[in-house]
Design a protein around this motif. Structure first.
Motif, PDB file in Angstrom:
ATOM      1  N   LEU A  93       1.728  60.051 -43.963  1.00 12.52           N
ATOM      2  CA  LEU A  93       1.571  61.075 -45.147  1.00 12.52           C
ATOM      3  C   LEU A  93       2.370  60.546 -46.238  1.00 12.52           C
ATOM      4  O   LEU A  93       2.032  60.433 -47.478  1.00 12.52           O
ATOM      5  N   GLY A 139       3.117  62.309 -39.925  1.00 14.74           N
ATOM      6  CA  GLY A 139       3.797  62.734 -40.978  1.00 14.74           C
ATOM      7  C   GLY A 139       4.306  61.690 -41.671  1.00 14.74           C
ATOM      8  O   GLY A 139       4.340  61.590 -42.991  1.00 14.74           O
ATOM      9  N   LEU A 147       6.734  64.967 -53.917  1.00 12.91           N
ATOM     10  CA  LEU A 147       6.021  65.881 -53.007  1.00 12.91           C
ATOM     11  C   LEU A 147       5.358  65.355 -51.628  1.00 12.91           C
ATOM     12  O   LEU A 147       5.430  66.099 -50.728  1.00 12.91           O
ATOM     13  N   GLY A 148       5.105  64.144 -51.695  1.00 13.53           N
ATOM     14  CA  GLY A 148       4.738  63.728 -50.606  1.00 13.53           C
ATOM     15  C   GLY A 148       5.721  63.488 -49.481  1.00 13.53           C
ATOM     16  O   GLY A 148       5.581  63.722 -48.303  1.00 13.53           O
ATOM     17  N   LEU A 188       8.720  67.952 -43.971  1.00 11.01           N
ATOM     18  CA  LEU A 188       8.630  69.212 -42.995  1.00 11.01           C
ATOM     19  C   LEU A 188       7.830  69.197 -42.025  1.00 11.01           C
ATOM     20  O   LEU A 188       8.129  69.699 -40.972  1.00 11.01           O
ATOM     21  N   ALA A 189       6.888  68.129 -42.010  1.00  7.20           N
ATOM     22  CA  ALA A 189       5.863  67.986 -40.913  1.00  7.20           C
ATOM     23  C   ALA A 189       6.708  67.523 -39.629  1.00  7.20           C
ATOM     24  O   ALA A 189       6.399  67.802 -38.523  1.00  7.20           O
ATOM     25  N   ILE A 236       8.275  65.340 -49.389  1.00  9.07           N
ATOM     26  CA  ILE A 236       8.748  66.730 -48.836  1.00  9.07           C
ATOM     27  C   ILE A 236       7.796  66.981 -47.917  1.00  9.07           C
ATOM     28  O   ILE A 236       8.294  67.590 -46.730  1.00  9.07           O
ATOM     29  N   GLY A 237       6.446  66.829 -48.017  1.00  9.68           N
ATOM     30  CA  GLY A 237       5.630  67.401 -46.924  1.00  9.68           C
ATOM     31  C   GLY A 237       5.905  66.512 -45.606  1.00  9.68           C
ATOM     32  O   GLY A 237       5.815  66.864 -44.591  1.00  9.68           O
ATOM     33  N   ALA A 238       6.248  65.309 -45.790  1.00 14.33           N
ATOM     34  CA  ALA A 238       6.171  64.468 -44.535  1.00 14.33           C
ATOM     35  C   ALA A 238       7.673  65.020 -44.076  1.00 14.33           C
ATOM     36  O   ALA A 238       7.429  64.997 -42.487  1.00 14.33           O
ATOM     37  N   GLY A 257       1.651  58.715 -49.883  1.00 14.73           N
ATOM     38  CA  GLY A 257       2.120  59.304 -51.071  1.00 14.73           C
ATOM     39  C   GLY A 257       2.632  57.998 -51.670  1.00 14.73           C
ATOM     40  O   GLY A 257       2.470  58.156 -52.960  1.00 14.73           O
TER      41      GLY A 257
END
Length: 64
Positions: free
Chosen positions: A52, A49, A8-9, A15-16, A11-13, A56
């Motif tokens: 992050l 990003g 999940l970390g 996207l950022a 994926i967030g990075a 994670g």
């Protein structure tokens, strides 16, 4: 469980960084004269990003 958190970390990075690149290229296309400043802001956003993702990864290792 930690692997899910790391996933999940990442994926967030991703996207950022992707949204940051989208905004930077759009801004440079509209106003090419501010390319230097926009690129600087893009690099900063990408670095945050990526930080992050690293956080994670560390949390996933600690939780394990």
């Amino acid at each position: 469980m930690g692997v899910i958190g790391y996933g999940l970390g990442v994926i967030g990075a991703g996207l950022a960084i992707g949204l940051s690149a989208l905004g930077a290229t759009g801004a440079m296309a509209r106003q090419p004269e501010v390319q230097g400043r926009v690129f600087t802001v893009f690099i900063m956003g990408s670095a945050f990003g990526e930080a992050l993702a690293l956080i994670g990864f560390v949390v996933a290792l600690i939780v394990k």
